[in-house]
Design a protein around this motif. Sequence first.
Motif, short mmCIF file in Angstrom:
data_model
loop_
_atom_site.label_atom_id
_atom_site.label_comp_id
_atom_site.label_asym_id
_atom_site.label_seq_id
_atom_site.Cartn_x
_atom_site.Cartn_y
_atom_site.Cartn_z
N SER A 118 0.80 -1.23 0.00
CA SER A 118 0.00 0.00 0.00
C SER A 118 0.83 1.27 0.00
N VAL A 119 2.15 1.13 0.07
CA VAL A 119 3.00 2.32 0.13
C VAL A 119 3.83 2.43 -1.15
N PHE A 120 3.49 3.38 -2.00
CA PHE A 120 4.19 3.61 -3.26
C PHE A 120 4.38 2.32 -4.05
N VAL B 135 6.40 -4.94 5.97
CA VAL B 135 7.17 -3.91 6.66
C VAL B 135 7.66 -2.90 5.63
N THR B 136 7.15 -1.67 5.72
CA THR B 136 7.58 -0.67 4.76
C THR B 136 8.97 -0.13 5.12
N ALA B 137 9.67 0.40 4.12
CA ALA B 137 11.07 0.82 4.31
C ALA B 137 11.25 1.80 5.47
N TYR C 272 10.69 8.72 0.43
CA TYR C 272 11.07 7.57 -0.40
C TYR C 272 11.54 8.11 -1.76
N MET C 273 12.32 7.32 -2.45
CA MET C 273 12.72 7.62 -3.84
C MET C 273 13.45 8.95 -3.98
N ALA C 274 14.24 9.32 -2.98
CA ALA C 274 14.95 10.60 -3.03
C ALA C 274 16.46 10.41 -3.08
N ARG D 116 19.31 0.31 2.12
CA ARG D 116 19.15 -1.15 2.28
C ARG D 116 18.70 -1.50 3.72
N ALA D 117 17.75 -0.72 4.21
CA ALA D 117 17.20 -0.98 5.54
C ALA D 117 16.67 -2.41 5.59
N GLY D 118 16.91 -3.06 6.71
CA GLY D 118 16.40 -4.41 6.89
C GLY D 118 17.32 -5.49 6.35
N PRO E 127 18.93 1.51 -2.47
CA PRO E 127 17.63 2.08 -2.11
C PRO E 127 17.73 2.72 -0.73
N ALA E 128 17.22 3.94 -0.60
CA ALA E 128 17.39 4.67 0.65
C ALA E 128 16.13 5.45 1.00
N VAL E 129 15.89 5.63 2.28
CA VAL E 129 14.87 6.57 2.74
C VAL E 129 15.54 7.65 3.59
#
Length: 249
Positions: free
Chosen positions: A90-92, A115-117, A162-164, A191-193, A218-220
Amino acid sequence: MGHVVFIGAGPGAADLITLRGARHLGQAEVVLHDALTDPALRELAPQARWVNVGKRGFGPAAEQAAINARLVREARRHGCVVRLKGGDPSVFGRLEEEMAALHEHGIGFEVVPGVTAALAAAADSARPLTRRGRGRSVSLSTAMTRQGALQAGRTADTEVFYMAGRQLAALSRRLQDAGWPADAATCVVSRAGWPDAITSAHQVGSLADAAVLHAGRPAVVTVGAGAEAIASKTPAFDRPRAATQTHAP
Ligand code: SAH
């Protein structure tokens, strides 16, 4: 006619999928998955045919239409089709378009959360997203608009973008334009998680410094109350580190 189960795979590492997601995978005949997910997830559905339909970012509309059509086609041929998405569907995750396509063709579906990023990043960086008294709201935003322009605001005490990852310098400017002080806390987790997650702490004004460290991953980006280090007495928290290190008191 079959049905589709949308499953959030979590931020990457296979052991962050939910038990419910894993159970559904065990019954899947076909798994349509994104590019980001861990190959080890395949062990949860060795019986299934795995099809990579992944794309990055917004992707062209035609590409999404092809995924929607594929989903409908597979659901007509099989009993159980899994649509496996990175993080939470449900998130992006373009979930609304895929749901609409199934709905249009009278195909049933259910959604299993993941689990979202942003949540995996909060865990890896030991930075709770909410803080008693001063971190009362969290917003999940994509920095990228459909036109590819960068957008950032100040709508919550904690903002997670996200996506930044590729535009940290521009994000830094936009955040200041939106009223964030140059010294507001920011935290970047890539690369969280995953076992090789990297966390780094910055200020809004110097966010661009994170670019090299997180390049190609991939980063937040978390900004505001939820980006502040908890134990400022432990400098190790603020250094880039691998997630496998523990948070010593
Ligand atoms: N549905 C996904 C988000 C998909 S959009 C979720 O809920 O997490 C893709 C963006 O998610 C990436 O550009 C990046 O900003 C973020 N992302 C995905 N996996 C990540 C990870 N393991 N670590 C940090 N950010 C991640």
